[in-house]
Scaffold this active site. Structure first.
Site, PDB file in Angstrom:
ATOM      1  N   ARG A 229      31.328   7.154   8.055  1.00  0.00           N
ATOM      2  CA  ARG A 229      31.792   6.927   7.523  1.00  0.00           C
ATOM      3  C   ARG A 229      33.094   8.061   7.340  1.00  0.00           C
ATOM      4  NH1 ARG A 229      29.399   2.321   3.900  1.00  0.00           N
ATOM      5  NH2 ARG A 229      28.014   3.811   5.910  1.00  0.00           N
TER       6      ARG A 229
ATOM      7  N   PRO B 291      36.901  11.496   0.309  1.00  0.00           N
ATOM      8  CA  PRO B 291      37.121  10.127   1.084  1.00  0.00           C
ATOM      9  C   PRO B 291      37.674   9.281   0.088  1.00  0.00           C
ATOM     10  CG  PRO B 291      36.014  11.062   2.031  1.00  0.00           C
ATOM     11  CD  PRO B 291      36.026  11.459   0.220  1.00  0.00           C
TER      12      PRO B 291
ATOM     13  N   GLU C 227      26.355  15.086   8.258  1.00  0.00           N
ATOM     14  CA  GLU C 227      26.032  16.185   7.466  1.00  0.00           C
ATOM     15  C   GLU C 227      25.226  17.587   8.317  1.00  0.00           C
ATOM     16  OE1 GLU C 227      24.787  13.376   6.700  1.00  0.00           O
ATOM     17  OE2 GLU C 227      25.381  12.891   4.946  1.00  0.00           O
TER      18      GLU C 227
ATOM     19  N   ASP D 295      41.870   7.045   3.175  1.00  0.00           N
ATOM     20  CA  ASP D 295      41.826   6.949   4.505  1.00  0.00           C
ATOM     21  C   ASP D 295      42.609   5.105   4.610  1.00  0.00           C
ATOM     22  OD1 ASP D 295      41.209   5.383   6.907  1.00  0.00           O
ATOM     23  OD2 ASP D 295      38.897   5.038   6.394  1.00  0.00           O
TER      24      ASP D 295
ATOM     25  N   THR E 157      24.468   6.862  -6.316  1.00  0.00           N
ATOM     26  CA  THR E 157      25.251   5.248  -6.812  1.00  0.00           C
ATOM     27  C   THR E 157      26.120   5.080  -5.164  1.00  0.00           C
ATOM     28  OG1 THR E 157      26.734   6.609  -7.970  1.00  0.00           O
ATOM     29  CG2 THR E 157      24.650   6.188  -8.906  1.00  0.00           C
TER      30      THR E 157
ATOM     31  N   ASP F   3      32.690   7.168  -5.017  1.00  0.00           N
ATOM     32  CA  ASP F   3      31.301   6.565  -5.364  1.00  0.00           C
ATOM     33  C   ASP F   3      29.942   6.925  -6.493  1.00  0.00           C
ATOM     34  OD1 ASP F   3      30.352   7.090  -3.239  1.00  0.00           O
ATOM     35  OD2 ASP F   3      29.766   4.901  -3.036  1.00  0.00           O
TER      36      ASP F   3
END
Ligand code: UGA
Ligand code: MN
Length: 323
Positions: free
Chosen positions: A155, A87, A273, A118, A301, A187
């Protein structure tokens, strides 16, 4: 005079033919790839995923790309394809994040990147980026409803579900193909070894994730080759105390559980999850990877928000530059 010319012509003819043949052979040689083979590749077969025929006509909002410019060695027939669902959303660091990700994925054999924006439409920035990424990819988009764009809410729910739907649609008629699905946020930092580990997933595999849950790492606790608990500093009551970057699922499991999706209703932050994994597996069934979950091969990270305090309100530069 005529006969002299004839003799010369016939003496020269074989040489002319040889030169023509040599020139022809030379131009048929494949061009050198733009990027040389990486010095370390989890598999020696190269990035052959692009050669697989892709069917068109997935969910309404998608395009598929194959990079045809570089001749690649053919993949081994049974190397499972890794589908990475990412995403992504528009922000100043987006292109930098996607660049890091593509630089990693490009070194992994037989990887198909499902990039889900998104957004209400595919952006030009991401479209242009993917076209030049040199990776087999699918570009989807779905906007997060405004009411869910709030701090504290999970998210990328809709985006991961769009990726799942595409995968199910694409494979509805070709169930035999081996594949592994992995949710790769844009990320995080991924080692190449991670892909080697997840490639052998039979149902659902798990491994440690670095820099998450308020600790240096979180990991599944393993005894006699089975997951028996979780090393975590945050909400240890989670049924699967694991980050999105800490597991992979075989394509077969995704296809045989067609209703397994990420849910908005009743979902809490950090529970996505568990809510998803509960639908497809049990803790006892999990396959520990990364040396019985003792090695960190992926890091959660997070890129710091960029300082744009000095960015002018109106365009001042003489050129327009994509960042
Ligand atoms: C943690 C988990 O690692 C995520 O897998 C989980 O989705 C997220 O929490 C969550 O709260 O739902 P975190 O670093 O806090 O991750 O989240 P982000 O990296 O900001 O977002 C996760 C992914 O969703 C990224 O790939 C990001 O690009 C994407 N995203 C984020 C969107 O598509 N839209 C948004 O509005 C925000
Ligand atoms: Mn993140």
């Amino acid at each position: 005079m005529k006969s002299v010319l004839f003799t010369r012509f016939f003496i020269l003819l074989p040489w002319i033919l040889i030169v023509i043949i040599m020139l022809d052979v030379d131009t048929r040689r494949p061009a050198t790839p733009i990027t040389p083979r990486p010095y370390f590749s989890p598999y020696a077969v190269g990035r052959g995923g692009a050669r697989l025929p892709l069917r068109r006509g997935g969910p309404a909002h998608g395009t598929e790309k194959r990079n045809q410019s570089r001749p690649q060695p053919q993949p081994e027939p049974q190397l499972p394809t890794i589908y990475a669902i990412t995403p992504t959303y528009s922000r100043p660091v987006q292109k930098a994040e996607l660049t890091r990700l593509a630089n990693t994925f490009r070194q992994v054999a037989q990887l198909h990147w499902i990039l889900v924006e998104d957004a209400a439409a595919r952006s030009e920035l991401v479209s242009r980026f993917l076209a030049r990424a040199g990776l087999p990819s699918t570009h989807l988009h779905v906007p997060t409803p405004r009411r869910y764009k709030r701090p504290g809410l999970p998210r990328a729910t809709e985006q991961r579900n769009a990726g799942l739907a595409w995968l199910r649609q694409r494979h509805q008629h070709q169930r035999a193909q081996p594949g592994v699905l992995f949710f790769a946020d844009d990320d995080n930092t991924y080692s190449l070894e991670l892909f080697q580990e997840m490639r052998t997933t039979r149902k659902v595999s798990v491994w440690p994730v670095g820099l998450v849950g308020g600790r240096r790492y979180e990991r599944p606790l393993v005894e006699n080759g089975k997951v028996v608990g979780w090393y975590t500093g945050w909400r240890a009551d989670r049924p699967f105390a694991i980050d999105m970057a800490g597991f992979a699922v075989s394509l077969q499991v995704i296809l045989s559980n067609p209703k397994a999706v990420f849910k908005r209703r009743g979902s809490q932050p950090g529970m996505q999850e568990s809510d998803f994994l509960k639908q497809i597996t049990t803790v006892e069934e999990l396959e520990p990877k990364a040396n019985n979950c003792t090695k960190v091969l992926v890091w959660h990270t997070r890129t710091e928000k960029v300082n744009l305090a000095n960015e002018p309100k109106y365009h001042l530069d003489t050129v327009k530059i994509e960042v």
